[in-house]
Design an enzyme around this catalytic site. Structure first.
Site, short mmCIF file in Angstrom:
data_model
loop_
_atom_site.label_atom_id
_atom_site.label_comp_id
_atom_site.label_asym_id
_atom_site.label_seq_id
_atom_site.Cartn_x
_atom_site.Cartn_y
_atom_site.Cartn_z
N ASN A 39 -15.47 -4.28 1.79
CA ASN A 39 -14.81 -5.57 1.55
C ASN A 39 -15.73 -6.73 1.94
O ASN A 39 -15.78 -7.74 1.24
CB ASN A 39 -13.49 -5.65 2.33
N GLY A 94 -9.49 -15.25 -1.76
CA GLY A 94 -8.30 -15.39 -0.91
C GLY A 94 -7.67 -14.02 -0.76
O GLY A 94 -8.36 -12.99 -0.86
N LYS A 137 -14.77 0.96 5.00
CA LYS A 137 -13.77 0.05 4.42
C LYS A 137 -14.13 -1.41 4.71
O LYS A 137 -14.16 -2.26 3.82
CB LYS A 137 -12.40 0.40 5.01
N ARG A 140 -0.81 -15.12 -0.30
CA ARG A 140 -1.46 -15.13 1.01
C ARG A 140 -2.91 -15.60 0.89
O ARG A 140 -3.64 -15.14 0.03
CB ARG A 140 -1.39 -13.74 1.65
N CYS A 158 -6.77 -9.44 2.07
CA CYS A 158 -7.77 -8.45 2.50
C CYS A 158 -9.11 -9.05 2.92
O CYS A 158 -9.50 -8.94 4.08
CB CYS A 158 -7.99 -7.44 1.38
N TYR A 191 -18.62 -13.80 -9.90
CA TYR A 191 -18.00 -14.96 -10.54
C TYR A 191 -17.85 -16.10 -9.53
O TYR A 191 -17.12 -15.98 -8.54
CB TYR A 191 -16.63 -14.60 -11.13
N VAL A 206 0.84 -1.21 0.00
CA VAL A 206 0.00 0.00 0.00
C VAL A 206 0.87 1.25 0.00
O VAL A 206 0.63 2.20 -0.77
CB VAL A 206 -0.95 0.00 1.23
C1 UGA Z 1 -9.81 -6.24 -2.31
C2 UGA Z 1 -10.82 -5.17 -2.74
O1 UGA Z 1 -11.38 -5.51 -4.02
C3 UGA Z 1 -10.15 -3.79 -2.81
O2 UGA Z 1 -11.13 -2.80 -3.12
C4 UGA Z 1 -9.51 -3.48 -1.45
O3 UGA Z 1 -8.82 -2.24 -1.46
C5 UGA Z 1 -8.53 -4.57 -1.10
O4 UGA Z 1 -9.21 -5.84 -1.07
C6 UGA Z 1 -7.95 -4.25 0.26
O5 UGA Z 1 -8.70 -4.24 1.25
O6 UGA Z 1 -6.76 -3.91 0.35
P1 UGA Z 1 -7.89 -7.66 -3.57
O7 UGA Z 1 -7.87 -8.50 -2.32
O8 UGA Z 1 -6.62 -7.18 -4.14
O9 UGA Z 1 -8.81 -6.34 -3.32
O10 UGA Z 1 -8.57 -8.53 -4.72
P2 UGA Z 1 -10.02 -8.69 -5.39
O11 UGA Z 1 -9.92 -8.38 -6.82
O12 UGA Z 1 -11.04 -7.98 -4.62
O13 UGA Z 1 -10.23 -10.26 -5.25
C7 UGA Z 1 -10.32 -10.89 -3.97
C8 UGA Z 1 -10.60 -12.36 -4.13
O14 UGA Z 1 -11.94 -12.58 -4.60
C9 UGA Z 1 -9.70 -13.09 -5.14
O15 UGA Z 1 -9.29 -14.31 -4.57
C10 UGA Z 1 -10.58 -13.31 -6.35
O16 UGA Z 1 -10.22 -14.45 -7.08
C11 UGA Z 1 -11.95 -13.50 -5.68
N1 UGA Z 1 -13.10 -13.19 -6.56
C12 UGA Z 1 -13.29 -11.92 -7.01
C13 UGA Z 1 -14.02 -14.18 -6.88
O17 UGA Z 1 -13.87 -15.35 -6.46
N2 UGA Z 1 -15.11 -13.87 -7.65
C14 UGA Z 1 -15.32 -12.61 -8.11
O18 UGA Z 1 -16.35 -12.40 -8.80
C15 UGA Z 1 -14.38 -11.63 -7.79
#
Ligand code: UGA
Length: 430
Positions: free
Chosen positions: A207, A256, A203, A326, A259, A250, A11
């Protein structure tokens, strides 16, 4: 403006590099001196698209520098705290690093400074830190400005934010941050001002809501498998309602990363501390954990004698475009299946080294540099992360898989296309 970033992890680095790119003078501080040395040479220890280039460009232009000494950040009056706050074994965020930073800042001559909490911190932290500075006799404003960056697209998320939340009761500090963020908020005003308590909860709520959408669709996917419905179609049918929205629907192995799992657990912990029953958040968490068993059961049911079976895994990072493993569901599944199966070959475009360190005690794993390496040795392919390079595989090479089976944990392949190539397809509700 002159800005200090304390904590040069994911970050902090993204925030520092993006603010420097708007010609602010940014100094990133980290207590890890080796890290500071390599960052000063533009060697970025994490993989995030565009980050290394942005860091190098702004070091070269003189807008970005790194230090491990607080003496070098005394002439700034905007301090972003970006240290990590990992959950401990009881799912309570560990605030040792944050508290250590605040203690050091409280001993510096930084009266009237604005201290910005960017790390995700437990509810009530702004209040606690404000009181800490008051007690130490230092007059500073503590602002909550949560980050909404996604790994893999963090630079774009910072440069083109959907919203910038500023939680503060100080007009002066809000104005300072409005000035700083103006270049990121030009087309329309992205800034939402609110109380620190609301910013902190926004926040966690954002999430948790996104995680709940994913768990909800995964629960529906299990129903789809019983009825013959297809989750690609169901997702479109559901997501075309603008009240629901078409994102984060999706179905797959679940969420995972550093966050969602951490934030949901921290909020559940807070509820429990406050005597609030956790209904939805607990269910979201349980549904997500169950996906790993749902998927491993599919594999174990299909291979009656796993001790004679070799699996090939594609994708180890928790999501594409990052080397972060992670809370990676892939790693959890491999760890659960390795003792049962003869051997497992694993491939990932970026996280192989991190995975090697994490799973070093698992003896029957083979780390592959090429996703088709000795593919004819394996019985089945298992896809766990939706890296772009997995979307259009070379089916003529997959045809060498001994049992011709493809288990698609992210629903990225088309069943029709896989079957047309004389392979067997197993998705998640597809
Ligand atoms: C997430 C949030 O999307 C951000 O807005 C936030 O700032 C961040 O956490 C944080 O708190 O720092 P991130 O963990 O990088 O971001 O990734 P995402 O794109 O949100 O995906 C999280 C997980 O959900 C992944 O494992 C992804 O494969 C899964 N996912 C996502 C699904 O299984 N289905 C979906 O439709 C979308």
């Amino acid at each position: 403006m002159k800005v200090s970033i304390i904590g040069s992890g994911y970050v902090g680095l993204v925030t520092g590099a993006c603010l420097a790119d708007m010609q602010n003078n940014v100094t990133c501080l980290d207590i890890d001196e080796d890290k500071v040395k390599s960052l000063s040479l533009a060697q970025v220890p994490i993989f995030e698209p565009g980050l290394a280039e942005l860091v190098k460009k702004n070091i070269d232009l003189g807008y970005l520098e790194f230090t491990s000494s607080y003496n070098n950040i005394l002439d700034t009056d905007l301090f972003f705290i970006c240290v990590d706050t990992p959950n401990d074994s009881t799912n309570k965020p560990n605030l040792t690093n944050l508290d250590a930073v605040c203690k050091t800042l409280s001993q510096l001559p930084i009266h009237d400074a604005t201290i910005v909490l960017k790390s995700t911190v437990p509810l009530g932290t702004n209040n606690r830190i404000t009181n800490f500075f008051l007690a130490s006799g230092l007059a500073v404003d503590v602002v909550s400005n949560p980050e909404f960056l996604r790994e893999g697209s963090a630079i774009n998320d910072f440069m083109r934010p959907e919203r910038i939340i500023i939680g503060s009761s100080s007009t002066k500090s809000v104005q300072k941050l409005q000035t700083l963020y103006r270049p990121f908020s030009r087309k329309s005003n992205k800034i939402i001002s609110m109380s620190p308590a609301s910013a902190e909860l926004s926040k966690y709520a954002a999430n948790s809501f996104l995680a709940t959408k994913i768990s909800f669709m995964n629960e529906i996917a299990e129903v789809a498998e019983k009825t013959g419905a297809n989750m690609h179609e169901v997702r479109q049918g559901v997501g075309s309602d603008s009240r629901i929205g078409d994102q984060f629907l999706y179905a797959g192995l679940g969420y995972g990363g550093s966050c969602f799992p951490k934030d949901i657990n921290a909020l559940i912990h807070f509820q429990s501390d406050q005597g609030i029953k956790s209904n939805i958040l607990q269910a979201t968490h349980e549904q997500n954990s169950s996906m790993e068993y749902f998927f491993t059961k599919k594999l174990l049911n299909y291979f009656p004698d796993p001790s004679k079976t070799k699996l090939l895994f594609w994708g180890l990072s928790f999501k594409p475009n990052t080397d972060d493993i992670r809370e990676s569901i892939a790693i959890k599944i491999i760890t659960a299946l390795a003792p049962e199966f003869l051997s497992i070959g694993v491939y990932d475009p970026k996280s192989l080294q991190n995975a090697k360190e994490e799973m070093e005690l698992i003896p029957n794993l083979l780390y592959l540099d090429n996703k088709y390496e000795q593919i004819d040795e394996y019985d089945a392919l298992v896809i766990c992360t939706e890296w772009k390079e997995f979307w259009n595989p070379d089916f003529s090479r997959l045809a060498s898989l001994k049992s011709k089976a493809v288990f698609d944990g992210r629903n990225i392949l088309s069943r029709d296309e896989v079957e047309e190539n004389d392979l067997l397809y197993f998705g998640i509700g597809t």
